[in-house]
Design a protein around this motif. Structure first.
Motif, short mmCIF file in Angstrom:
data_model
loop_
_atom_site.label_atom_id
_atom_site.label_comp_id
_atom_site.label_asym_id
_atom_site.label_seq_id
_atom_site.Cartn_x
_atom_site.Cartn_y
_atom_site.Cartn_z
N PHE A 216 0.91 -1.14 0.43
CA PHE A 216 0.38 0.05 0.03
C PHE A 216 0.94 1.18 0.33
N ALA A 217 2.09 1.35 0.78
CA ALA A 217 2.53 2.30 0.79
C ALA A 217 3.73 2.77 -0.53
N GLY A 218 4.14 1.27 -1.10
CA GLY A 218 4.93 1.89 -2.02
C GLY A 218 3.54 1.85 -3.11
N LEU A 219 2.37 1.89 -2.55
CA LEU A 219 1.90 2.76 -4.23
C LEU A 219 1.68 3.75 -4.49
N VAL A 220 1.41 4.50 -2.80
CA VAL A 220 1.27 5.33 -3.19
C VAL A 220 2.60 6.46 -3.26
N ASP A 221 3.71 5.50 -2.92
CA ASP A 221 4.71 7.17 -3.37
C ASP A 221 5.05 6.63 -5.07
N THR A 247 -6.07 19.95 4.09
CA THR A 247 -6.42 19.40 2.98
C THR A 247 -4.94 19.09 2.97
N HIS A 248 -4.28 18.14 2.90
CA HIS A 248 -2.45 17.38 3.41
C HIS A 248 -1.78 16.19 1.49
N HIS A 249 -1.35 16.44 1.20
CA HIS A 249 -0.86 15.91 0.58
C HIS A 249 -0.13 14.80 0.66
N LEU A 250 -0.53 13.01 0.49
CA LEU A 250 0.48 12.28 2.02
C LEU A 250 1.39 11.40 0.47
N GLY A 251 2.71 11.00 1.72
CA GLY A 251 3.52 10.04 0.90
C GLY A 251 2.73 8.45 0.93
N GLY A 252 3.10 7.87 1.21
CA GLY A 252 3.19 6.68 1.26
C GLY A 252 3.21 5.74 2.82
#
Length: 370
Positions: A216-221, A247-252
């Motif tokens: 999941f984290a890898g997909l987001v990154d 509003t936030h832009h989040l990494g994995g």
């Protein structure tokens, strides 16, 4: 040896799941409007991702790419392990067999696991592989003709009767009453998770898909992060996430922490976390829809590698070709026909920190899927 035991509930990191949070129980979220159209676009891109990888990375090296992505996927023979003591499959149709009728209704159990196996998962979640549980559980129902989809989340703290399950080490686990739903995965892995869902719902699970922490984290990154909006401040020591409202832009790693957050929002129940998880799914689909993966083969491969590298499925979906086939069958899904719900639950009378299925509403929901 098979017997009957009653398990004592819970550790601190699984506490307080009773009451409130997460919106109305069993009420569809996000129907129609602009959000429905965005999710439609995103869903199509997700469904066709494996096919897009093969096409976009054609020519020299395509065979290696296909082999790599195909070899990434882990398959589990759930049908072989469970045998015939299961809810019945639909009757065969004129266009297909009983096992895989073309365009027939399908029920897919999608799990997000908190497995700590492997260095990447340990760095994200801590703990050990023996403590793995299903952190997120959704039953995705595709109707006959694949013109509608219903996604039903099962709160992990729901108290259930966990059936006896075959174990990888041989033998079977004991049946256990009044235990949390997510213990099924820790006791017997995917096989026991599927059997417990079928026991709870009397719905035949046709396919199984699991993505772990690292996936999941890898997909987001790989997608360059996701954008979400929180309606309240979040400060959760357990998930190590602190976010002011907005509003936030989040990494994995941050997106994973948001998916796992429960104590820092609402009443600390699992129902509030499910609401965050639904929001993250929508954010992921929006991100995929707005990212030109087909014009960026390197990123396309990175995304596909991140997903397949942490993917476990049943043996009916454990190849790129089978995943592509499923994706192609979803191309006719209408824009306003995808619903997200949570199984109706109420606080357990004997333990207000846990929930139980709210009857008869829960049974009626599962009957509608059957």
């Amino acid at each position: 040896m098979t017997g009957h035991v009653t398990e004592r509930q819970g550790s601190e990191d699984e506490s307080r799941s009773g009451g409130g949070g997460g919106g109305e129980r069993g009420v569809p979220e996000g129907l129609g409007g602009r959000g429905g159209a965005d999710r439609r676009s995103g869903a199509l891109r997700v469904a066709g991702l494996a096919l897009a990888v093969v096409l976009a990375l054609g020519g020299a090296g395509a065979g290696w790419v296909y082999w790599r992505l195909n070899d990434n996927i882990t398959g589990v023979d759930i049908d072989g392990a469970l045998g015939d003591d299961r809810p019945a499959r639909p009757a065969p149709t004129a266009s297909g067999s009983a096992a895989t009728p073309a365009g027939a209704a399908l029920n897919i159990l999608v799990l997000g696991s908190d497995s700590r196996s492997g260095a990447a998962n340990q760095s994200l979640g801590g703990g050990d592989s023996a403590g793995a549980r299903s952190d997120t559980a959704m039953v995705v129902h595709l109707n006959t003709g694949r013109t509608e989809a219903t996604v039903v989340s099962i709160p992990r703290d729901t108290l259930v009767t966990r059936p006896s399950c075959p174990l990888e080490s041989g033998g079977e686990s004991a049946e256990a009453s009044g235990v949390m739903f997510n213990t099924a995965y820790s006791v017997g892995g995917p096989v026991c998770a599927v059997k417990t869902v079928e026991s709870l719902t009397d719905v035949r699970v046709d396919h199984y898909v699991e993505l772990d922490f690292a996936g999941f984290a890898g997909l987001v990154d790989a997608l360059g992060g996701v954008t979400v909006t929180t309606g309240a401040d979040i400060d959760d020591e357990d998930s190590h996430l602190t976010l002011p409202a907005g509003t936030h832009h989040l990494g994995g790693e941050q997106a994973l922490a948001l998916a796992r957050t429960r104590h820092g929002i609402g009443d600390g129940s699992d129902l509030g976390r499910i609401g965050l998880q639904h929001q993250l799914v929508r954010a992921l689909l929006d991100r995929i829809a707005s990212t030109s993966l087909l014009s960026d083969p390197a990123r396309l491969y990175e995304v596909a590698d991140a997903v397949t590298g942490s993917l476990t499925t049943d043996t009916g979906l454990d190849s790129l070709a089978e995943l592509v086939g499923l994706g192609q069958s979803l191309r006719g899904l209408p824009a306003d026909a995808v619903r997200t719900l949570t199984m109706p639950v109420v606080p357990a009378p004997w333990d207000r920190n846990r929930v139980v299925a709210d009857e008869p509403e829960a049974a009626e929901l599962w009957a509608s899927l059957r």
